[in-house]
Scaffold this active site. Structure first.
Site, PDB file in Angstrom:
ATOM      1  N   LYS A  11      57.898  19.696 132.298  1.00 11.11           N
ATOM      2  CA  LYS A  11      57.797  18.370 132.923  1.00 11.11           C
ATOM      3  C   LYS A  11      58.504  18.322 134.276  1.00 11.11           C
ATOM      4  CE  LYS A  11      57.055  15.516 128.779  1.00 11.11           C
ATOM      5  NZ  LYS A  11      57.634  14.413 127.955  1.00 11.11           N
ATOM      6  N   HIS A 128      56.814  19.114 127.345  1.00 12.42           N
ATOM      7  CA  HIS A 128      55.841  18.586 126.387  1.00 12.42           C
ATOM      8  C   HIS A 128      55.411  19.721 125.468  1.00 12.42           C
ATOM      9  CE1 HIS A 128      52.292  16.672 124.659  1.00 12.42           C
ATOM     10  NE2 HIS A 128      51.675  17.824 124.859  1.00 12.42           N
ATOM     11  N   GLU A 139      44.389  18.983 123.532  1.00 13.45           N
ATOM     12  CA  GLU A 139      45.161  19.226 124.754  1.00 13.45           C
ATOM     13  C   GLU A 139      44.859  20.588 125.383  1.00 13.45           C
ATOM     14  OE1 GLU A 139      49.234  18.455 123.623  1.00 13.45           O
ATOM     15  OE2 GLU A 139      48.799  16.350 123.196  1.00 13.45           O
TER      16      GLU A 139
HETATM   17  N1  UDP Z   1      58.489   8.448 125.647  1.00 10.46           N
HETATM   18  C1  UDP Z   1      59.368   7.552 126.228  1.00 10.46           C
HETATM   19  N2  UDP Z   1      59.980   6.619 125.435  1.00 10.46           N
HETATM   20  C2  UDP Z   1      59.735   6.539 124.097  1.00 10.46           C
HETATM   21  C3  UDP Z   1      58.839   7.440 123.513  1.00 10.46           C
HETATM   22  C4  UDP Z   1      58.226   8.376 124.305  1.00 10.46           C
HETATM   23  O1  UDP Z   1      59.617   7.608 127.433  1.00 10.46           O
HETATM   24  O2  UDP Z   1      60.315   5.677 123.427  1.00 10.46           O
HETATM   25  C5  UDP Z   1      57.834   9.463 126.490  1.00 10.46           C
HETATM   26  C6  UDP Z   1      58.536  10.808 126.395  1.00 10.46           C
HETATM   27  O3  UDP Z   1      58.440  11.449 127.667  1.00 10.46           O
HETATM   28  C7  UDP Z   1      57.698  11.530 125.358  1.00 10.46           C
HETATM   29  C8  UDP Z   1      56.315  11.042 125.727  1.00 10.46           C
HETATM   30  O4  UDP Z   1      56.499   9.670 126.046  1.00 10.46           O
HETATM   31  O5  UDP Z   1      57.864  12.935 125.448  1.00 10.46           O
HETATM   32  C9  UDP Z   1      55.270  11.174 124.646  1.00 10.46           C
HETATM   33  O6  UDP Z   1      55.702  10.475 123.495  1.00 10.46           O
HETATM   34  P1  UDP Z   1      55.548  11.104 122.037  1.00 10.46           P
HETATM   35  O7  UDP Z   1      55.928  10.044 121.069  1.00 10.46           O
HETATM   36  O8  UDP Z   1      54.210  11.742 121.910  1.00 10.46           O
HETATM   37  O9  UDP Z   1      56.716  12.216 122.017  1.00 10.46           O
HETATM   38  P2  UDP Z   1      56.638  13.811 122.099  1.00 10.46           P
HETATM   39  O10 UDP Z   1      55.403  14.237 121.344  1.00 10.46           O
HETATM   40  O11 UDP Z   1      56.585  14.199 123.553  1.00 10.46           O
HETATM   41  O12 UDP Z   1      57.899  14.294 121.432  1.00 10.46           O
HETATM   42 MG    MG Z   2      53.437  13.613 121.335  1.00 10.46          MG
END
Ligand code: UDP
Ligand code: MG
Length: 151
Positions: A11, A128, A139
């Site tokens: 990222k 990510h 993806e």
């Molecule tokens: N994110 C955020 N606040 C939250 C939850 C998610 O800023 O409360 C952002 C964070 O960058 C995260 C991305 O959104 O990595 C995607 O969310 P997801 O729930 O899919 O988490 P991940 O799979 O990346 O762990």
């Molecule tokens: Mg996710």
């Protein structure tokens, strides 16, 4: 056991802070096979498609700006995208990456080591990783053409 592929994105916060090498070191030490790697220009369209499942979340618009490098001054919205392959690679990489909230992530994980929450409350969690089989399949296809995966 199924052989899977999973998408990793370094990222923009990690790129800006010169953490790319350290993060790839962790990924490489997993022992999984790297089968795809390239710099991608993250268009508005790509970002919105990648995170389409989160479109109703209050943080969605900031997330689109974040992944496009707009908070970190990344030129041309570029990001390093990687695909790893192997048995249970999706869940194994998620373990190495750690929890979404960097403050909750185990310190042995990538997010636990390098992630942070800004004073404005934005998660900067440096990487990510596809969350499950369905996301991973979507993806890898979204970010890579078939001929860009070397296996
Ligand atoms: N994110 C955020 N606040 C939250 C939850 C998610 O800023 O409360 C952002 C964070 O960058 C995260 C991305 O959104 O990595 C995607 O969310 P997801 O729930 O899919 O988490 P991940 O799979 O990346 O762990
Ligand atoms: Mg996710």
């Amino acid at each position: 056991m199924a052989i899977e592929k999973t998408l990793l994105l370094i990222k923009p916060d990690a790129a800006k802070r010169k953490l790319t090498g350290l993060i790839i070191d962790r990924l490489e030490n997993s022992g999984f096979e790297l089968v795809g790697a390239k710099l991608v220009r993250v268009t508005e369209e790509l970002a919105r498609e990648h995170y389409s499942a989160l479109k109703d979340q209050p943080f969605f618009e900031n997330l689109i700006k974040y992944i496009r490098g707009e908070f970190h001054g990344i030129k041309n919205n570029k990001i390093l995208a990687l695909v790893y392959k192997g048995e249970n690679v999706i869940s194994e990489m998620r373990k190495i990456v750690g929890k979404t909230n960097p403050e909750e992530a185990d310190p042995d994980t990538i997010r636990g080591s390098f992630g942070r929450i800004t004073t404005k409350g934005q998660f900067e969690n440096v990487i990510h990783a596809s969350g499950n089989k369905e996301d991973a399949e979507k993806e890898v296809k979204l970010w890579f053409k078939e001929e860009e995966i070397i296996e």
